[in-house]
Design a protein around this motif. Sequence first.
Motif, PDB file in Angstrom:
ATOM      1  N   UNK A 140      39.991  35.218  40.708  1.00  0.00           N
ATOM      2  CA  UNK A 140      39.846  36.059  41.899  1.00  0.00           C
ATOM      3  C   UNK A 140      38.342  36.427  42.068  1.00  0.00           C
ATOM      4  N   UNK A 141      37.779  36.629  43.335  1.00  0.00           N
ATOM      5  CA  UNK A 141      36.401  36.892  43.621  1.00  0.00           C
ATOM      6  C   UNK A 141      35.936  38.469  43.097  1.00  0.00           C
ATOM      7  N   UNK A 142      34.966  38.568  42.916  1.00  0.00           N
ATOM      8  CA  UNK A 142      34.652  39.839  42.111  1.00  0.00           C
ATOM      9  C   UNK A 142      35.028  40.991  43.112  1.00  0.00           C
ATOM     10  N   UNK A 143      35.155  40.756  44.543  1.00  0.00           N
ATOM     11  CA  UNK A 143      35.666  41.824  45.214  1.00  0.00           C
ATOM     12  C   UNK A 143      37.096  42.238  44.911  1.00  0.00           C
ATOM     13  N   UNK A 144      37.984  41.325  44.594  1.00  0.00           N
ATOM     14  CA  UNK A 144      39.457  41.544  44.161  1.00  0.00           C
ATOM     15  C   UNK A 144      39.525  41.850  42.602  1.00  0.00           C
ATOM     16  N   UNK A 145      38.719  41.176  41.816  1.00  0.00           N
ATOM     17  CA  UNK A 145      38.927  41.495  40.260  1.00  0.00           C
ATOM     18  C   UNK A 145      38.826  42.825  39.872  1.00  0.00           C
ATOM     19  N   UNK A 146      38.191  43.525  40.470  1.00  0.00           N
ATOM     20  CA  UNK A 146      38.039  44.936  40.051  1.00  0.00           C
ATOM     21  C   UNK A 146      39.287  45.753  40.356  1.00  0.00           C
TER      22      UNK A 146
ATOM     23  N   UNK B 268      51.813  42.995  46.011  1.00  0.00           N
ATOM     24  CA  UNK B 268      50.955  42.507  46.821  1.00  0.00           C
ATOM     25  C   UNK B 268      50.080  43.725  47.208  1.00  0.00           C
ATOM     26  N   UNK B 269      48.684  43.358  47.689  1.00  0.00           N
ATOM     27  CA  UNK B 269      47.716  44.488  47.907  1.00  0.00           C
ATOM     28  C   UNK B 269      47.147  43.950  49.290  1.00  0.00           C
ATOM     29  N   UNK B 270      46.598  44.900  49.796  1.00  0.00           N
ATOM     30  CA  UNK B 270      45.461  44.865  50.994  1.00  0.00           C
ATOM     31  C   UNK B 270      44.366  45.778  50.779  1.00  0.00           C
ATOM     32  N   UNK B 271      43.152  45.200  50.602  1.00  0.00           N
ATOM     33  CA  UNK B 271      41.982  45.877  50.361  1.00  0.00           C
ATOM     34  C   UNK B 271      41.021  45.683  51.459  1.00  0.00           C
ATOM     35  N   UNK B 272      40.622  46.781  52.335  1.00  0.00           N
ATOM     36  CA  UNK B 272      39.536  46.548  53.223  1.00  0.00           C
ATOM     37  C   UNK B 272      38.690  47.854  53.349  1.00  0.00           C
ATOM     38  N   UNK B 273      37.595  47.840  54.184  1.00  0.00           N
ATOM     39  CA  UNK B 273      36.692  48.855  54.306  1.00  0.00           C
ATOM     40  C   UNK B 273      35.426  48.445  53.622  1.00  0.00           C
ATOM     41  N   UNK B 274      34.226  48.918  54.184  1.00  0.00           N
ATOM     42  CA  UNK B 274      32.747  48.502  53.760  1.00  0.00           C
ATOM     43  C   UNK B 274      32.441  49.965  53.069  1.00  0.00           C
ATOM     44  N   UNK B 275      32.244  50.934  53.843  1.00  0.00           N
ATOM     45  CA  UNK B 275      31.718  52.329  53.153  1.00  0.00           C
ATOM     46  C   UNK B 275      33.058  53.037  52.743  1.00  0.00           C
ATOM     47  N   UNK B 276      34.038  53.176  53.377  1.00  0.00           N
ATOM     48  CA  UNK B 276      35.112  53.752  53.109  1.00  0.00           C
ATOM     49  C   UNK B 276      36.206  52.733  52.476  1.00  0.00           C
ATOM     50  N   UNK B 277      36.651  52.387  51.479  1.00  0.00           N
ATOM     51  CA  UNK B 277      37.261  51.544  50.692  1.00  0.00           C
ATOM     52  C   UNK B 277      38.664  51.938  50.677  1.00  0.00           C
ATOM     53  N   UNK B 278      39.715  50.993  51.401  1.00  0.00           N
ATOM     54  CA  UNK B 278      40.947  51.214  51.238  1.00  0.00           C
ATOM     55  C   UNK B 278      41.741  50.170  50.467  1.00  0.00           C
TER      56      UNK B 278
END
Length: 294
Positions: free
Chosen positions: A114-120, A202-212
Amino acid sequence: MGNPSEPPDADDEAARRRRQRDTEPIPQIRPEDGPHFGEGPSYGDGPAYSDGPAYASSAGYGGRSGGGTRQVPDEPIISYSPPDISADELAGLQVDASGMPVQPRRVLPLEDEPTPLVARYLFPTERYRGEWKRHWIHLLTPLLIGVVATFVLGYLSGFLAGQDVGGLTTVAVLLWLGVLGWVGWKIADWWFDRFILTNKRVMVVNGIVTRNVAMMPLLRVTDMKYEQSPLGRFLNYGTFILESAGQEQALREVKHLPNPNELYLRVVEEMYEPQAVEARLSKDEAAAKAEDGA
């Protein structure tokens, strides 16, 4: 009457023989007394019918076997083996009920890491299956607004500059920069928006300042479907709808996902055939190790 010392006339003798042949009884031969079909009489010194008569052997014809087959011993026996057809070639010959060819099912490649954005957001015991950004159609509205604003505000700025109203020209330029900034924000938000699949959820991750972060366990998915509009079929994107125990979920509708058919099959296979996914993943890992070793 003729003289008995004289030889009989040839015509009278031939007529007498014909009468004797016509009145001679036909011999009755019972099946048990006569020769069997597989054991015919021999001619001269030749073998019996079961091995072929002598004249057949001299002529090069094989005798009659018990099954009644005939062979030519001098000619070579030609063996025939069926053609070797691969699974891909056989799939190309298959057709559906309408007569259209059935293409082999495509499977999206499994990503290794996974990318670092998702691995966490993944815990150590779950297996990562892939992540997908939304289709570029997701940016269609912001991009159109940016293009229209550029033409309109550019024309307005030029018009106001000719009217010698510098303050309004500055406002038009700042408004145009604000629209471009908003478009850039939407593009960045699209870049960080990911749909994630693991062997457990299954997951959805979005947001820049406020992460959802929204997720749904695969075991709780009771129904899943995807929808494609005519434009979605043409550009290959769709909307996924997931149901879980009849309740409203944050992950119920995910719009503008690319390759919806392949992604749908990936999720369904993970739900119902996880062993097949593990076997394919192990095969790919073994092949990669073999290539590295070579």
